[in-house]
Scaffold this motif. Structure first.
Motif, PDB file in Angstrom:
ATOM      1  N   GLN A  36       0.827  -1.210   0.000  1.00  0.00           N
ATOM      2  CA  GLN A  36       0.000   0.000   0.000  1.00  0.00           C
ATOM      3  C   GLN A  36       0.863   1.262   0.000  1.00  0.00           C
ATOM      4  N   ILE A  37       1.979   1.221   0.698  1.00  0.00           N
ATOM      5  CA  ILE A  37       2.910   2.349   0.704  1.00  0.00           C
ATOM      6  C   ILE A  37       3.462   2.558  -0.705  1.00  0.00           C
ATOM      7  N   LYS A  38       3.843   1.456  -1.360  1.00  0.00           N
ATOM      8  CA  LYS A  38       4.371   1.542  -2.729  1.00  0.00           C
ATOM      9  C   LYS A  38       3.369   2.200  -3.670  1.00  0.00           C
ATOM     10  N   ARG A  39       2.101   1.838  -3.523  1.00  0.00           N
ATOM     11  CA  ARG A  39       1.049   2.388  -4.386  1.00  0.00           C
ATOM     12  C   ARG A  39       0.678   3.807  -4.011  1.00  0.00           C
ATOM     13  N   GLY A  40       1.081   4.241  -2.822  1.00  0.00           N
ATOM     14  CA  GLY A  40       0.729   5.583  -2.370  1.00  0.00           C
ATOM     15  C   GLY A  40      -0.646   5.653  -1.741  1.00  0.00           C
ATOM     16  N   ASP A  41      -1.161   4.497  -1.287  1.00  0.00           N
ATOM     17  CA  ASP A  41      -2.482   4.476  -0.655  1.00  0.00           C
ATOM     18  C   ASP A  41      -2.487   5.205   0.679  1.00  0.00           C
ATOM     19  N   PHE A  42      -1.346   5.243   1.347  1.00  0.00           N
ATOM     20  CA  PHE A  42      -1.212   6.089   2.528  1.00  0.00           C
ATOM     21  C   PHE A  42       0.213   6.616   2.603  1.00  0.00           C
ATOM     22  N   LEU A  43       0.387   7.692   3.312  1.00  0.00           N
ATOM     23  CA  LEU A  43       1.659   8.396   3.359  1.00  0.00           C
ATOM     24  C   LEU A  43       2.507   7.946   4.544  1.00  0.00           C
ATOM     25  N   LEU A  44       3.787   7.770   4.291  1.00  0.00           N
ATOM     26  CA  LEU A  44       4.720   7.512   5.383  1.00  0.00           C
ATOM     27  C   LEU A  44       4.919   8.812   6.167  1.00  0.00           C
ATOM     28  N   ASN A  45       4.960   8.703   7.479  1.00  0.00           N
ATOM     29  CA  ASN A  45       5.222   9.894   8.289  1.00  0.00           C
ATOM     30  C   ASN A  45       6.726  10.069   8.461  1.00  0.00           C
ATOM     31  N   THR A  46       7.118  11.190   9.030  1.00  0.00           N
ATOM     32  CA  THR A  46       8.541  11.491   9.162  1.00  0.00           C
ATOM     33  C   THR A  46       9.266  10.481  10.051  1.00  0.00           C
ATOM     34  N   GLU A  47       8.588   9.983  11.072  1.00  0.00           N
ATOM     35  CA  GLU A  47       9.203   8.991  11.954  1.00  0.00           C
ATOM     36  C   GLU A  47       9.551   7.720  11.179  1.00  0.00           C
ATOM     37  N   SER A  48       8.632   7.251  10.351  1.00  0.00           N
ATOM     38  CA  SER A  48       8.883   6.047   9.553  1.00  0.00           C
ATOM     39  C   SER A  48       9.987   6.290   8.529  1.00  0.00           C
ATOM     40  N   LEU A  49       9.964   7.459   7.910  1.00  0.00           N
ATOM     41  CA  LEU A  49      11.012   7.781   6.938  1.00  0.00           C
ATOM     42  C   LEU A  49      12.385   7.815   7.610  1.00  0.00           C
ATOM     43  N   GLU A  50      12.464   8.377   8.791  1.00  0.00           N
ATOM     44  CA  GLU A  50      13.734   8.430   9.521  1.00  0.00           C
ATOM     45  C   GLU A  50      14.219   7.032   9.884  1.00  0.00           C
ATOM     46  N   LYS A  51      13.294   6.155  10.296  1.00  0.00           N
ATOM     47  CA  LYS A  51      13.656   4.769  10.614  1.00  0.00           C
ATOM     48  C   LYS A  51      14.235   4.067   9.390  1.00  0.00           C
ATOM     49  N   ILE A  52      13.587   4.272   8.250  1.00  0.00           N
ATOM     50  CA  ILE A  52      14.038   3.639   7.008  1.00  0.00           C
ATOM     51  C   ILE A  52      15.428   4.123   6.639  1.00  0.00           C
ATOM     52  N   LEU A  53      15.628   5.433   6.684  1.00  0.00           N
ATOM     53  CA  LEU A  53      16.928   6.002   6.322  1.00  0.00           C
ATOM     54  C   LEU A  53      18.031   5.520   7.253  1.00  0.00           C
ATOM     55  N   LEU A  54      17.739   5.459   8.533  1.00  0.00           N
ATOM     56  CA  LEU A  54      18.723   4.988   9.505  1.00  0.00           C
ATOM     57  C   LEU A  54      19.022   3.504   9.282  1.00  0.00           C
ATOM     58  N   TYR A  55      17.985   2.702   9.110  1.00  0.00           N
ATOM     59  CA  TYR A  55      18.130   1.262   8.902  1.00  0.00           C
ATOM     60  C   TYR A  55      18.969   0.958   7.661  1.00  0.00           C
ATOM     61  N   LEU A  56      18.743   1.725   6.604  1.00  0.00           N
ATOM     62  CA  LEU A  56      19.444   1.485   5.353  1.00  0.00           C
ATOM     63  C   LEU A  56      20.773   2.228   5.261  1.00  0.00           C
ATOM     64  N   GLY A  57      21.103   2.990   6.294  1.00  0.00           N
ATOM     65  CA  GLY A  57      22.364   3.716   6.311  1.00  0.00           C
ATOM     66  C   GLY A  57      22.485   4.688   5.143  1.00  0.00           C
ATOM     67  N   ALA A  58      21.414   5.404   4.884  1.00  0.00           N
ATOM     68  CA  ALA A  58      21.373   6.320   3.741  1.00  0.00           C
ATOM     69  C   ALA A  58      22.372   7.449   3.910  1.00  0.00           C
ATOM     70  N   GLY A  59      23.040   7.770   2.828  1.00  0.00           N
ATOM     71  CA  GLY A  59      23.951   8.902   2.810  1.00  0.00           C
ATOM     72  C   GLY A  59      23.182  10.182   2.525  1.00  0.00           C
ATOM     73  N   THR A  60      23.870  11.284   2.595  1.00  0.00           N
ATOM     74  CA  THR A  60      23.247  12.592   2.377  1.00  0.00           C
ATOM     75  C   THR A  60      22.595  12.686   1.002  1.00  0.00           C
ATOM     76  N   GLU A  61      23.282  12.179  -0.014  1.00  0.00           N
ATOM     77  CA  GLU A  61      22.742  12.233  -1.374  1.00  0.00           C
ATOM     78  C   GLU A  61      21.439  11.437  -1.497  1.00  0.00           C
ATOM     79  N   GLU A  62      21.394  10.256  -0.869  1.00  0.00           N
ATOM     80  CA  GLU A  62      20.172   9.435  -0.913  1.00  0.00           C
ATOM     81  C   GLU A  62      19.039  10.101  -0.129  1.00  0.00           C
ATOM     82  N   GLU A  63      19.371  10.673   1.022  1.00  0.00           N
ATOM     83  CA  GLU A  63      18.362  11.395   1.800  1.00  0.00           C
ATOM     84  C   GLU A  63      17.781  12.541   0.985  1.00  0.00           C
TER      85      GLU A  63
END
Length: 93
Positions: A36-63
């Motif tokens: 559902q997230i992939k389809r855009g049926d509901f929006l990820l909140n900032t907390e979830s986005l931060e968890k994803i970025l931290l989990y995946l070790g995103a660099g500045t460019e990816e962020e």
């Protein structure tokens, strides 16, 4: 364009050899919710986005790429030969 920046998230998952099930567990969601997230049926909140970025070790460019895509898709719209924009407040820790 994805309202949740899914193409960027998917690319990060692939590069780090993670999958959607890993992401679902991280966020405490079912695999169906990730779909559902992939389809855009509901929006990820900032907390979830931060968890994803931290989990995946995103660099500045990816962020930057992720947030640029999200902002463009959620807040800017091309209608009647003009751009409309919603007001946004971004809080960064």
């Amino acid at each position: 364009m994805s309202v949740n920046g899914w193409p960027v998230i998917e690319r990060m998952l692939y590069r780090r050899k993670k999958n959607q099930s890993d992401l679902a567990r991280l966020l405490g969601m079912s695999p169906a919710a990730i779909t559902q997230i992939k389809r855009g049926d509901f929006l990820l909140n900032t907390e979830s986005l931060e968890k994803i970025l931290l989990y995946l070790g995103a660099g500045t460019e990816e962020e930057n790429e992720l947030f640029t895509q999200i902002i463009q898709s959620r807040f800017f719209k091309w209608t009647d030969n003009r751009f409309t924009c919603r007001i946004i407040i971004i809080r960064r820790r």
